[in-house]
Write a protein that holds these residues in place. Structure first.
Motif, PDB file in Angstrom:
ATOM      1  N   ASN A 109       0.797  -1.233   0.000  1.00 11.73           N
ATOM      2  CA  ASN A 109       0.000   0.000   0.000  1.00 11.73           C
ATOM      3  C   ASN A 109       0.827   1.279   0.000  1.00 11.73           C
ATOM      4  O   ASN A 109       0.273   2.372  -0.084  1.00 11.73           O
ATOM      5  CB  ASN A 109      -0.936  -0.008   1.213  1.00 11.73           C
ATOM      6  N   LYS A 110       2.160   1.140   0.108  1.00  9.95           N
ATOM      7  CA  LYS A 110       3.052   2.311   0.085  1.00  9.95           C
ATOM      8  C   LYS A 110       2.607   3.360   1.095  1.00  9.95           C
ATOM      9  O   LYS A 110       2.351   4.516   0.759  1.00  9.95           O
ATOM     10  CB  LYS A 110       3.100   2.927  -1.317  1.00  9.95           C
ATOM     11  N   VAL A 111       2.498   2.936   2.358  1.00 10.94           N
ATOM     12  CA  VAL A 111       1.979   3.818   3.405  1.00 10.94           C
ATOM     13  C   VAL A 111       3.044   4.117   4.455  1.00 10.94           C
ATOM     14  O   VAL A 111       4.125   3.538   4.462  1.00 10.94           O
ATOM     15  CB  VAL A 111       0.734   3.188   4.078  1.00 10.94           C
ATOM     16  N   ASP A 112       2.705   5.048   5.355  1.00 18.09           N
ATOM     17  CA  ASP A 112       3.609   5.454   6.432  1.00 18.09           C
ATOM     18  C   ASP A 112       3.300   4.742   7.745  1.00 18.09           C
ATOM     19  O   ASP A 112       4.135   4.727   8.647  1.00 18.09           O
ATOM     20  CB  ASP A 112       3.501   6.976   6.645  1.00 18.09           C
ATOM     21  N   GLY A 113       2.100   4.182   7.838  1.00 21.40           N
ATOM     22  CA  GLY A 113       1.718   3.491   9.064  1.00 21.40           C
ATOM     23  C   GLY A 113       0.707   2.392   8.797  1.00 21.40           C
ATOM     24  O   GLY A 113      -0.101   2.495   7.861  1.00 21.40           O
ATOM     25  N   PHE A 138      -8.839   4.708   8.204  1.00 23.38           N
ATOM     26  CA  PHE A 138      -8.728   6.070   8.734  1.00 23.38           C
ATOM     27  C   PHE A 138      -9.320   7.097   7.781  1.00 23.38           C
ATOM     28  O   PHE A 138      -9.178   7.001   6.566  1.00 23.38           O
ATOM     29  CB  PHE A 138      -7.256   6.413   8.977  1.00 23.38           C
ATOM     30  N   SER A 139      -9.990   8.085   8.369  1.00 26.21           N
ATOM     31  CA  SER A 139     -10.374   9.302   7.663  1.00 26.21           C
ATOM     32  C   SER A 139     -10.245  10.466   8.634  1.00 26.21           C
ATOM     33  O   SER A 139     -10.340  10.282   9.850  1.00 26.21           O
ATOM     34  CB  SER A 139     -11.812   9.219   7.124  1.00 26.21           C
ATOM     35  N   ASP A 140     -10.044  11.663   8.115  1.00 28.37           N
ATOM     36  CA  ASP A 140      -9.780  12.841   8.953  1.00 28.37           C
ATOM     37  C   ASP A 140     -10.871  13.091   9.989  1.00 28.37           C
ATOM     38  O   ASP A 140     -10.585  13.482  11.126  1.00 28.37           O
ATOM     39  CB  ASP A 140      -9.630  14.093   8.073  1.00 28.37           C
ATOM     40  N   LYS A 141     -12.117  12.864   9.620  1.00 27.92           N
ATOM     41  CA  LYS A 141     -13.232  13.188  10.515  1.00 27.92           C
ATOM     42  C   LYS A 141     -13.238  12.329  11.777  1.00 27.92           C
ATOM     43  O   LYS A 141     -13.826  12.713  12.793  1.00 27.92           O
ATOM     44  CB  LYS A 141     -14.559  13.039   9.784  1.00 27.92           C
ATOM     45  N   LYS A 158      10.103   4.706  10.635  1.00 26.76           N
ATOM     46  CA  LYS A 158      10.984   5.472  11.537  1.00 26.76           C
ATOM     47  C   LYS A 158      10.982   6.956  11.147  1.00 26.76           C
ATOM     48  O   LYS A 158      11.081   7.835  12.002  1.00 26.76           O
ATOM     49  CB  LYS A 158      12.400   4.902  11.471  1.00 26.76           C
ATOM     50  N   ALA A 159      10.805   7.230   9.868  1.00 26.28           N
ATOM     51  CA  ALA A 159      10.790   8.606   9.395  1.00 26.28           C
ATOM     52  C   ALA A 159       9.660   9.425  10.012  1.00 26.28           C
ATOM     53  O   ALA A 159       9.782  10.648  10.163  1.00 26.28           O
ATOM     54  CB  ALA A 159      10.665   8.626   7.867  1.00 26.28           C
ATOM     55  N   VAL A 160       8.562   8.759  10.405  1.00 29.46           N
ATOM     56  CA  VAL A 160       7.442   9.470  11.032  1.00 29.46           C
ATOM     57  C   VAL A 160       7.872  10.026  12.386  1.00 29.46           C
ATOM     58  O   VAL A 160       7.521  11.157  12.757  1.00 29.46           O
ATOM     59  CB  VAL A 160       6.217   8.539  11.180  1.00 29.46           C
ATOM     60  N   THR A 187      -1.751  15.428   7.160  1.00 30.72           N
ATOM     61  CA  THR A 187      -2.444  14.988   5.942  1.00 30.72           C
ATOM     62  C   THR A 187      -1.488  14.511   4.856  1.00 30.72           C
ATOM     63  O   THR A 187      -1.944  13.983   3.827  1.00 30.72           O
ATOM     64  CB  THR A 187      -3.316  16.130   5.384  1.00 30.72           C
ATOM     65  N   THR A 188      -0.190  14.680   5.051  1.00 35.39           N
ATOM     66  CA  THR A 188       0.774  14.174   4.064  1.00 35.39           C
ATOM     67  C   THR A 188       1.084  12.689   4.291  1.00 35.39           C
ATOM     68  O   THR A 188       1.725  12.059   3.443  1.00 35.39           O
ATOM     69  CB  THR A 188       2.091  14.966   4.105  1.00 35.39           C
ATOM     70  N   LEU A 189       0.642  12.143   5.424  1.00 33.83           N
ATOM     71  CA  LEU A 189       0.915  10.748   5.741  1.00 33.83           C
ATOM     72  C   LEU A 189      -0.257   9.855   5.332  1.00 33.83           C
ATOM     73  O   LEU A 189      -1.414  10.275   5.389  1.00 33.83           O
ATOM     74  CB  LEU A 189       1.198  10.580   7.237  1.00 33.83           C
ATOM     75  N   GLN A 190       0.068   8.620   4.982  1.00 35.72           N
ATOM     76  CA  GLN A 190      -0.946   7.655   4.582  1.00 35.72           C
ATOM     77  C   GLN A 190      -0.912   6.448   5.512  1.00 35.72           C
ATOM     78  O   GLN A 190       0.169   5.993   5.914  1.00 35.72           O
ATOM     79  CB  GLN A 190      -0.712   7.195   3.135  1.00 35.72           C
ATOM     80  N   PHE A 191      -2.094   5.917   5.837  1.00 35.89           N
ATOM     81  CA  PHE A 191      -2.198   4.809   6.777  1.00 35.89           C
ATOM     82  C   PHE A 191      -3.041   3.678   6.183  1.00 35.89           C
ATOM     83  O   PHE A 191      -3.950   3.924   5.391  1.00 35.89           O
ATOM     84  CB  PHE A 191      -2.814   5.282   8.092  1.00 35.89           C
TER      85      PHE A 191
END
Length: 251
Positions: A109-113, A138-141, A158-160, A187-191
């Motif tokens: 999924n090429k995600v950060d978390g 996950f969604s912002d709301k 680790k970059a997070v 909002t630049t991160l993807q989970f």
């Protein structure tokens, strides 16, 4: 991808063996296991040292600390993996393929978390599920509804941590919630939500050990929401606490 798993221990002789074996029997080979001990007085250290004789991927430190979040921060700073996750000394992974599934989710999924589901289990009977924490994509709301992933299931690049820092040890119980608010607001991160049980956690943790601690947790949660500039913090915390009730009936 290299995975760093961090465990904080203090007088954990009753459960650390299960925790250790849970990590050491994973079918994913590229694991760095970091154990930060708070100068235990029981047999915790001897159990860890015995495991280190057989497994060279274990790194351990034993010294006084300022609590569990301080210990976890030490672990994060020592971590050299691409991905960082936690396994508390009372807990264990659901299966020996858990880390493989997490790494696959990162790669696919090429995600950060990546995060998943959590089972709270009876302290003496690991087969008895007390509470079933089923998460969701996950969604912002969701942040405004008091939602958070189960922190023990959350694995981050680790970059997070390099971008958002580590746990704020001014919080005694809610530093994980504060950190997750910081991270999930970005909002630049993807989970990616992995719909399977990642961790089994024995009941009796610091946040639910007494009425005093429940009150402290609620107060600190409020401070975390307000400090992260999320509107209507009282409503957020009310929603957060009410959302836990259905988990008690999903067994």
């Amino acid at each position: 991808m290299k995975v760093s798993i961090i465990t904080a221990t203090y007088n954990s002789e009753k459960t650390i063996e299960d925790c250790l074996q849970s990590v050491l029997t994973q079918d994913y080979n590229n694991i760095e296991y970091i154990i930060i001990d708070g100068a235990s007085k029981d047999n915790t250290l001897s159990i860890i040292e015995k495991a280190k004789l057989k497994h060279e991927n274990i790194i351990s430190v034993s010294e006084p600390d300022k609590g569990i979040y301080d210990a976890l921060n030490k672990g994060i700073k020592k971590a050299t993996g691409d991905i960082v996750g936690f396994l508390h000394s009372d807990d264990f992974f659901s299966t020996n393929a858990t880390i493989s599934h997490i790494v696959e989710a990162f790669n696919s999924n090429k995600v950060d978390g990546v995060y998943g589901d959590l089972h709270y289990i009876n302290a003496t009977n690991s087969e008895k599920i007390v509470r079933n924490w089923t998460s969701k994509p996950f969604s912002d709301k969701l942040l405004k509804q008091g939602w958070m992933p189960a922190h023990p299931t959350l694995f981050l690049k680790k970059a997070v941590y390099k971008k958002h820092g580590v746990f704020n040890i001014a919080f005694k119980i809610a530093a994980d919630y504060d950190l997750m608010l910081r991270i999930f607001k970005d909002t630049t991160l993807q989970f990616n939500y992995l719909p399977e049980v990642i961790t089994k956690m024995r009941v009796g943790g610091a946040s639910n050990r007494s009425l005093k601690n429940i009150w402290l947790k609620t107060r600190e949660d409020y401070m975390a929401v307000k400090g992260n500039n999320i509107s209507s913090p009282a409503l957020v915390i009310c929603s957060k606490n009410l959302s836990k009730i259905p988990q008690l009936f999903k067994k």
